[in-house]
Write a protein that holds these residues in place. Sequence first.
Motif, PDB file in Angstrom:
ATOM      1  N   PRO A 120      23.129  29.156 -71.747  1.00  0.00           N
ATOM      2  CA  PRO A 120      23.666  30.421 -72.259  1.00  0.00           C
ATOM      3  C   PRO A 120      23.958  31.455 -71.193  1.00  0.00           C
ATOM      4  CG  PRO A 120      21.345  30.144 -72.857  1.00  0.00           C
ATOM      5  CD  PRO A 120      21.805  28.837 -72.326  1.00  0.00           C
ATOM      6  N   ASP A 121      23.428  31.294 -69.980  1.00  0.00           N
ATOM      7  CA  ASP A 121      23.761  32.235 -68.910  1.00  0.00           C
ATOM      8  C   ASP A 121      25.003  31.809 -68.147  1.00  0.00           C
ATOM      9  OD1 ASP A 121      22.941  30.108 -67.358  1.00  0.00           O
ATOM     10  OD2 ASP A 121      21.351  31.196 -66.325  1.00  0.00           O
ATOM     11  N   ALA A 122      25.663  30.712 -68.590  1.00  0.00           N
ATOM     12  CA  ALA A 122      26.910  30.239 -67.987  1.00  0.00           C
ATOM     13  C   ALA A 122      26.773  29.945 -66.495  1.00  0.00           C
ATOM     14  CB  ALA A 122      28.046  31.231 -68.222  1.00  0.00           C
ATOM     15  N   GLY A 123      25.574  29.565 -66.076  1.00  0.00           N
ATOM     16  CA  GLY A 123      25.355  29.211 -64.680  1.00  0.00           C
ATOM     17  C   GLY A 123      25.023  30.372 -63.779  1.00  0.00           C
ATOM     18  N   ARG A 124      24.969  31.579 -64.319  1.00  0.00           N
ATOM     19  CA  ARG A 124      24.698  32.754 -63.484  1.00  0.00           C
ATOM     20  C   ARG A 124      23.265  32.778 -62.963  1.00  0.00           C
ATOM     21  NH1 ARG A 124      27.652  34.894 -67.860  1.00  0.00           N
ATOM     22  NH2 ARG A 124      29.689  35.788 -67.313  1.00  0.00           N
ATOM     23  N   GLY A 125      22.337  32.148 -63.676  1.00  0.00           N
ATOM     24  CA  GLY A 125      20.925  32.214 -63.316  1.00  0.00           C
ATOM     25  C   GLY A 125      20.489  31.146 -62.336  1.00  0.00           C
ATOM     26  N   CYS A 126      21.446  30.510 -61.661  1.00  0.00           N
ATOM     27  CA  CYS A 126      21.089  29.524 -60.642  1.00  0.00           C
ATOM     28  C   CYS A 126      21.986  29.715 -59.431  1.00  0.00           C
ATOM     29  CB  CYS A 126      21.196  28.095 -61.185  1.00  0.00           C
ATOM     30  SG  CYS A 126      22.897  27.528 -61.475  1.00  0.00           S
ATOM     31  N   ASP A 127      21.710  28.976 -58.381  1.00  0.00           N
ATOM     32  CA  ASP A 127      22.487  29.068 -57.150  1.00  0.00           C
ATOM     33  C   ASP A 127      23.343  27.826 -56.916  1.00  0.00           C
ATOM     34  OD1 ASP A 127      21.278  31.632 -55.893  1.00  0.00           O
ATOM     35  OD2 ASP A 127      19.563  30.470 -56.567  1.00  0.00           O
ATOM     36  N   GLY A 128      23.408  26.930 -57.891  1.00  0.00           N
ATOM     37  CA  GLY A 128      24.231  25.748 -57.776  1.00  0.00           C
ATOM     38  C   GLY A 128      23.812  24.692 -58.779  1.00  0.00           C
ATOM     39  N   LEU A 129      24.723  23.752 -59.040  1.00  0.00           N
ATOM     40  CA  LEU A 129      24.465  22.633 -59.947  1.00  0.00           C
ATOM     41  C   LEU A 129      24.850  21.339 -59.258  1.00  0.00           C
ATOM     42  CD1 LEU A 129      24.047  21.226 -62.773  1.00  0.00           C
ATOM     43  CD2 LEU A 129      26.477  21.702 -63.195  1.00  0.00           C
ATOM     44  N   ALA A 130      23.963  20.359 -59.316  1.00  0.00           N
ATOM     45  CA  ALA A 130      24.276  19.000 -58.884  1.00  0.00           C
ATOM     46  C   ALA A 130      24.313  18.123 -60.133  1.00  0.00           C
ATOM     47  CB  ALA A 130      23.240  18.475 -57.898  1.00  0.00           C
ATOM     48  N   ALA A 131      25.487  17.583 -60.432  1.00  0.00           N
ATOM     49  CA  ALA A 131      25.706  16.807 -61.660  1.00  0.00           C
ATOM     50  C   ALA A 131      25.874  15.337 -61.296  1.00  0.00           C
ATOM     51  CB  ALA A 131      26.934  17.325 -62.396  1.00  0.00           C
ATOM     52  N   ALA A 158      18.903  11.674 -52.563  1.00  0.00           N
ATOM     53  CA  ALA A 158      18.171  12.933 -52.366  1.00  0.00           C
ATOM     54  C   ALA A 158      18.625  13.631 -51.087  1.00  0.00           C
ATOM     55  CB  ALA A 158      16.668  12.653 -52.319  1.00  0.00           C
ATOM     56  N   ARG A 159      18.842  12.867 -50.019  1.00  0.00           N
ATOM     57  CA  ARG A 159      19.279  13.474 -48.757  1.00  0.00           C
ATOM     58  C   ARG A 159      20.687  14.039 -48.866  1.00  0.00           C
ATOM     59  NH1 ARG A 159      16.635   8.861 -46.566  1.00  0.00           N
ATOM     60  NH2 ARG A 159      18.642   7.800 -46.364  1.00  0.00           N
ATOM     61  N   ARG A 160      21.560  13.378 -49.626  1.00  0.00           N
ATOM     62  CA  ARG A 160      22.924  13.892 -49.776  1.00  0.00           C
ATOM     63  C   ARG A 160      22.937  15.193 -50.577  1.00  0.00           C
ATOM     64  NH1 ARG A 160      26.812   9.992 -48.245  1.00  0.00           N
ATOM     65  NH2 ARG A 160      28.318  11.695 -48.467  1.00  0.00           N
ATOM     66  N   ILE A 161      22.089  15.277 -51.594  1.00  0.00           N
ATOM     67  CA  ILE A 161      21.976  16.523 -52.359  1.00  0.00           C
ATOM     68  C   ILE A 161      21.473  17.636 -51.450  1.00  0.00           C
ATOM     69  CG2 ILE A 161      20.726  17.674 -54.235  1.00  0.00           C
ATOM     70  CD1 ILE A 161      20.713  14.948 -55.694  1.00  0.00           C
ATOM     71  N   GLU A 162      20.457  17.337 -50.658  1.00  0.00           N
ATOM     72  CA  GLU A 162      19.898  18.313 -49.734  1.00  0.00           C
ATOM     73  C   GLU A 162      20.932  18.763 -48.705  1.00  0.00           C
ATOM     74  OE1 GLU A 162      16.657  20.329 -47.449  1.00  0.00           O
ATOM     75  OE2 GLU A 162      16.990  19.783 -49.554  1.00  0.00           O
ATOM     76  N   ALA A 163      21.715  17.817 -48.175  1.00  0.00           N
ATOM     77  CA  ALA A 163      22.722  18.151 -47.162  1.00  0.00           C
ATOM     78  C   ALA A 163      23.806  19.054 -47.750  1.00  0.00           C
ATOM     79  CB  ALA A 163      23.344  16.873 -46.600  1.00  0.00           C
ATOM     80  N   TRP A 164      24.248  18.729 -48.973  1.00  0.00           N
ATOM     81  CA  TRP A 164      25.248  19.601 -49.635  1.00  0.00           C
ATOM     82  C   TRP A 164      24.685  20.993 -49.839  1.00  0.00           C
ATOM     83  CZ3 TRP A 164      24.291  21.542 -54.640  1.00  0.00           C
ATOM     84  CH2 TRP A 164      25.319  22.340 -55.162  1.00  0.00           C
ATOM     85  N   TRP A 165      23.462  21.078 -50.284  1.00  0.00           N
ATOM     86  CA  TRP A 165      22.831  22.364 -50.540  1.00  0.00           C
ATOM     87  C   TRP A 165      22.765  23.219 -49.271  1.00  0.00           C
ATOM     88  CZ3 TRP A 165      21.184  25.234 -54.558  1.00  0.00           C
ATOM     89  CH2 TRP A 165      20.256  26.261 -54.324  1.00  0.00           C
ATOM     90  N   GLU A 166      22.430  22.578 -48.159  1.00  0.00           N
ATOM     91  CA  GLU A 166      22.264  23.314 -46.910  1.00  0.00           C
ATOM     92  C   GLU A 166      23.592  23.796 -46.325  1.00  0.00           C
ATOM     93  OE1 GLU A 166      19.601  24.407 -45.508  1.00  0.00           O
ATOM     94  OE2 GLU A 166      18.292  23.540 -47.040  1.00  0.00           O
TER      95      GLU A 166
END
Length: 244
Positions: free
Chosen positions: A107-118, A233-241
């Motif tokens: 319901p916050d349309a993604g505003r309450g996070c800093d990113g989404l990994a789908a 897990a490492r690819r998610i971490e690398a994208w995040w960084e």
Amino acid sequence: MIEFIGGSYLAATPQVSYRRLLEALSALGWQIHAWSYVPGFDHQLQANEAWRLFRQERQRWLESHSMDVSRQCRPTAGLEAGASRGAGPAVLRLGHSLGCKLHLLAPDAGRGCDGLAALAFNNFSAERSVPLLAEVGQQFGFRSEFSPSPAETLRLVSGQYRQPRNLLVRFDRDGLDQSGRLLAALRQRSEDASQLLELPGDHLTPASAGLRRRLLGEWADDPSRQRQVDGLARRIEAWWERSP
């Protein structure tokens, strides 16, 4: 902090079904909250419930830590991270299959996070997902399509979802993946920063409990499965960084 929603019936026991992935992410320093649920037809209702419970868990986490966690926030969409959700750690929403859809419908349309990994986004109709149940529903007059429907879900994403920072992961042997359709909907928005990553694997690659290893020992395990999950897990971490 990661807020994780698994896919379909795997999500009833995420601490078991996704044990390898969640442990791999934890080893990289993530604090993980995973929501347990049994899927139904009203996906919006379940998305609201997940969002509310994650928010409560985040508040409990903040109350249990005396340090100033506001310094951990990172910028998103030109605003100080956390501005729309209060002070706290940077938050990555992580979903697999149906779990991706539930995060997108928050319901916050993604505003309450800093990113989404789908991971392996799936948005099939009820007829495709549970054909017998859909047929019985039509015969006896109860809901036999998911709410929102697949088409409505993509319309909501393109028109209302506000998080620009999204990583879509598609596995090359996954016949259920619909990440391409999701990416097209995301890119209809201005200032979208979504990315698509294709990796080796299938729809169940993120779901690995390592039960054979735990029950029978290292000799019974498939080392390639562990390497796949660790690599994810490492690819998610690398994208995040590196993602702005």
